[in-house]
Design an enzyme around this catalytic site. Sequence first.
Site, PDB file in Angstrom:
ATOM      1  CB  CYS A  54      -0.935   0.017   1.208  1.00  0.00           C
ATOM      2  SG  CYS A  54      -0.052   0.203   2.769  1.00  0.00           S
ATOM      3  CB  CYS A 124      -2.680 -14.971  -2.358  1.00  0.00           C
ATOM      4  SG  CYS A 124      -2.213 -13.451  -1.496  1.00  0.00           S
ATOM      5  CB  CYS A 127      -0.406 -10.616   3.647  1.00  0.00           C
ATOM      6  SG  CYS A 127      -1.141 -12.208   4.094  1.00  0.00           S
ATOM      7  N   GLY A 291       9.551   9.272  12.454  1.00  0.00           N
ATOM      8  CA  GLY A 291       9.189   7.960  11.903  1.00  0.00           C
ATOM      9  C   GLY A 291       8.812   8.011  10.442  1.00  0.00           C
ATOM     10  CG  ASP A 391      -6.243   7.885  17.284  1.00  0.00           C
ATOM     11  OD1 ASP A 391      -7.230   8.391  16.741  1.00  0.00           O
ATOM     12  OD2 ASP A 391      -5.699   6.854  16.869  1.00  0.00           O
ATOM     13  CD  GLU A 838     -14.104 -13.294 -14.462  1.00  0.00           C
ATOM     14  OE1 GLU A 838     -14.844 -13.719 -15.356  1.00  0.00           O
ATOM     15  OE2 GLU A 838     -14.450 -13.252 -13.263  1.00  0.00           O
ATOM     16  NE  ARG A 916     -22.850 -16.854 -10.837  1.00  0.00           N
ATOM     17  CZ  ARG A 916     -22.858 -18.176 -10.631  1.00  0.00           C
ATOM     18  NH1 ARG A 916     -23.438 -18.686  -9.568  1.00  0.00           N
ATOM     19  NH2 ARG A 916     -22.288 -18.993 -11.486  1.00  0.00           N
ATOM     20  CD  GLU A1297     -17.876 -17.088  -7.437  1.00  0.00           C
ATOM     21  OE1 GLU A1297     -18.104 -15.974  -7.907  1.00  0.00           O
ATOM     22  OE2 GLU A1297     -18.093 -18.150  -8.060  1.00  0.00           O
TER      23      GLU A1297
END
Length: 1365
Positions: A54, A124, A127, A291, A391, A838, A916, A1297
């Site tokens: 990311c 996969c 990660c 940081g 925060d 896809e 579908r 699915e």
Amino acid sequence: MGLLNVDEEIDEVSTVLVFYVNGKKVVEPNPDPEWTLLWYLRKRLRLTGTKLGCAEGGCGACTVMVSKYNRAEKKIIHLAVNACLAPLCAMHGLAVTTVEGIGSTKTKLHPVQERIAKAHGSQCGFCTPGIVMSMYALLRSCNKIKYSDMEVAFQGNLCRCTGYRAIIEGYRTFIEDWESERIANGTPNATSNATSNGTSNGVCAMGKNCCKNKDKEEYKGESEFIFERSSFLPYDPSQEPIFPPELKVSSAYDDQYLIFRGERVKWYRPTTLNSILKLKEQFPDAKIVVGNTEVGVEVKFKHFVYPVIIMPNCVPEMNNIVETENGFTVGAAVTLMEVENNFRKAIEILPKYKTRTLKTIINMLNWFAGKQIRNVAAMGGNIMTGSPISDLNPILMSLKVKLNLLSKKEGHRSVLMDETFFTGYRRNVVKPDEILLSIEIPFSSRFQYVKAYKQAKRREDDISIVTASINVLFEDNTNIIKRMNMAFGGMAPVTTIATKTSKALNGLIWNEDVLEKAYSHMIEELPLAPSAPGGNIQFRRALTMSLFFKAYLAISKEMTKDYLQEELIIPYHSSGAEQFHGVMPKSSQYFDLVGDKQLPSDAVGRPITHMSAYKQAAGEAIYCDDMPLAEGELYLAFVLSTKAHAKLLSVDPTEALKQPGVVAYFSAKDVTTEQNTIGPIFHDEELFATEKVISQGQTIGVIVAKDQTTAQDAARKVKVEYEELQPIIVTIEDAIEKKSFYPQFPKTIRRGDVKKVFEDPNNIIIEGQCRMGGQEHFYLETHAAFAIPKKEDNEMEIFCSSQHPSEIAKLAGHVLHVPMNRIACRVKRMGGGFGGKESRGMLTALPVALAAHKLQKPVRCMLDRDEDMQMTGTRHPFLIKYKVAATKEGKIMGAIVNIYNNGGYSIDLSGPVVERAMFHFENAYYIPNVEVTGHVCKTNLPSNTAFRGFGGPQGMFGAENMVQDLAMRLGKSMEEISRLNLYTENQITHYGQVLEHCTLQRCWDECIEKSNLAERKKNIQKFNKQHRWRKRGISIIPTKFGIAFTEKLLNQAGALLIIYVDGSVLLSHGGTEMGQGLHTKMIQVASRALGIDVSKIHISDTATDKVPNTSATAASAGSDLNGMAVLEACETIMKRLQPYKEKKPEGKWEDWVLAAYLDRVSLSSTGFHATPGIGYNFQKNEGVPFNYFTYGVACSEVEIDCLSGDHQVVRSDIVMDLGESLNPAIDIGQIEGGFVQGQGLFTIEELIYSPNGTLFSRGPGAYKIPGFGDIPLEFNVSLLKGAPNPRAVYSSKAVGEPPLFLASSVFFAIKDAIRAARADAGVPLDFCMDAPATSARIRMACEDHITQKLDQPKKGSFVPWNVVP
């Protein structure tokens, strides 16, 4: 050379960067301050195990361990760090360990790597290295690990595939009390049953079905559970690599004044206070970076350039914590982790009352970003950044802490962090030449209480929506307010102190009257305009009061305990003060064991590990962007549309092409109109926009340059002039109003006589509608492609992260005007797909192929996360309008349903998706008379696309809403109506398919029994009677998912089997591997068919030059289609080998293969499978759309916090019919992963668009997928026994699915809990709630005395900040 005048005291200036990576010394003579550690590891050192997910520190895929020697405490400190944000220059004198540095499949895996793989915690695998390194850093820095340590370690890591359970299960074995816990649970040795994962007090969660109650003979020679803990390598801390002695012995690197110069940025690391003050005087605009967790994100995504960066980490005065009489003085550069560790020590020693402020800060830090960020980010950075949704700042402002400032000219000055500190959005009273030296955190006094609360979309690692901090001082020994301070984040462009409210309450008695007075003042003092940035206006206004009420309850409880003799709070209200906290999750997995029923070499049905799991855990698995550099390689970057609907007046790349290193710019001018027109089914979209853009994120052109930075910088210099056009259609409602639909629709399926049932006076009729939001795929690996031209005959190799390599090859042929036989498209593996790869992979792969073809050079591209989210579309948002007729008993007789989906700017796969949804609108319920119509809306959003479930879950959501509305109308429970209407064997669906082998009823009954539903419903009623502000709900939901592509021609697959003379087998098939274990299952199928061990079989990749004309790996049909093709190829070979087996029955496989070769028999064969007996005609509503159905039922229990809108899933039980599973470990992993992904869809994942089509939720900061802390506290999965499926390979069933929709049980359980809250508040029990059930929707649905105080702005009187697509 005005450098050294900066500081005369400098003994030595170093311009060389020295650090260690995996024990090896790295000397970088010219480091660029703009380089991140991740870039350097991947591009310079070619250590590609550490992944980019990311680039904003939100997913943890890039986690590495950074170690340093603390000279004061004489110990080595190990920290997990986000390499994507860590500046390379900050590594000077430190030791970096990456996943490659701790173990390897070639030598020996580290136990951390081995256990995640063996426990099936890597699907996969993208990660996995980050999770491995988070766990490794924890092991290295903590002697005795508790579950709570593990929980904290993983706050900054995300996984999209597994559902987390398997990872936790594997890593629980490192916990110090793991052995003792197993002994206490009556499982004394390591080979006992792992189904005792679900044990509590020694009783298995599976009750009488526990494997221990089965005949032990059943299991000879086989592990009795999903993974065999006794096989784990023991962890021996003494075997860890040593810290580099050079760094330990000498402090030389720590003492150096560093100056690094890049082209645009200078980096200073001063070592004394005087030198940093001089720098700040000389460069007042310099950024002080500790940081880099804020500046790093600004540089990457907002493209800011800060010419001078100063790192204060070696200035002693800014890096220490000193305890004084009144509190702690914390250096501005001290990291949040060090603050927490110091405060924890103080809390143990000091009197309880003194440390309330410290406790409040520590509690908030637990929810502050992830562990990797807290390890490096400083409190000073948090204050100076001044984010309005910080925060910590509300706590510091409610305490009015003292900030010590310092400048060369003016010297010392102190300011209070009060209402005057922030002067505007991210601006404050600190002067440009001043530095923040330290923060004075006071101790609390005996009668002072401080409480802080934060509400976010997700509990862990999330930016807050509203933060509140309440600081109250009472007169001695009374409950009279002496002084009060309240501060709020998220209610204005700055952190706000509610001064008027606080003053108004001084001198009052702390009781319920105070609440009412506070509310009336807060409504006035904390207004929020209806179009304020951030949206959720009413929720945020309600939260200020709700969080104050939570603080009131918490403080009252503590006062009673500490010194007041009277009870201020009745027990009924008591739990309103609490927040949800994680506990060690329990789980059980229940499946059939193979036992002696088959040969040891036969792998089918065994829970074997994913074939790539060990490589993934070691960082050795190669993804598209990990491929080695090719000679002369170039990088491609996109020029994207910034308008949702506009005419392109001009596009001028002149400035971009002047940049050094830029090679070319390609646009629609470089291809013919025909070549520029692309699409998966209909060619209705442009590869490069020509005359106008119809969505943001559409490709206008591409820049090709020597590297990524050059290309992306140049792409931003391409000048695009627009003329905006109207209308901008974003939402489904907009499209309906403007009649903006795709021409092939509407389509309708009719069955029976709908008119008759609606006219029958005995039937009751209900009408309603429901909405479901879209969902970002958030595969951890973004779209990537790498094209290598072959220099002759227009041949080209395209490596890409795609679920459909054949389509990429076909479209590349179309765009390049080259036949497909010259293009080989290869997919080794993907870091997740979920449907998002896809069809939309073409957006990345085709420009890359075009550039490589035109330039005859290799070209690479991997999208940044924000580009990926802007360009590639999401799951389709749906609106379903329904009208239902039912008998008074609750039997559904008929339904008229209109389904709308938001297709985006091109049709893509939106047609089949809505079809579908039409097939699945009844979910698992028999409805004899039906009229269902599907519409596809054309909007100015990125084209929405396939996503796990492909419209099925959205259709089924309609069914469950109908059932719920009906139950409400009849005053019956939802499960009663569901059970009454469930399909039974041989019933016919509305599209005319007869249900054979229907196990729905069995799954339902087993789930009711296993989840102990009846008793738990009683317990929930009891719980809800005792708690006003916490409510529980429960729901049980079935699913019936049709397996097949609804387009008949796609139901085909091929395989190629090659056997070499040494007996080794190379298998290729048409399916792609994206973590779902397809290659592993295919190897298992071949292992049985060939009668050999899996170790002899290898699958290299999926390639169009081995198996041609393949369908996408989608529709859950990967194993079914390719499995049958593999089986056919194997059977062909086995027929050829049969004579040699008969000749030499005692021989080995290798003997028979060699004999056949010597006899000149072919040892390769192809297999092909076309699913028989399917095909459906929409016009006539006849035929068979599905090969078979996968059935399942889930029961979930949820607890909600009625004041904050937070929720926690207490328990989920799933029963699924997967026939005879090919691999129970992989299938259970798919069920859990699908369920947790569905949980995200139905609860926290929310796409946020502006009214003009801008996507606001671009990346893990703004878009939240479930984390480790979101999964059910008890998670039980059971595979239905004795239900073989005759219509797929080896009696198995598809699994990808179907489980996803079962997570709607969480949504409906939340609704059940809300209903209990509404009953207490005396408001109507019937209410409407769209999915997802975000904290905002939950809180606002729990109407009460607080929400009723809010005035509603008039519709149309304002432009909202965001809209629901």
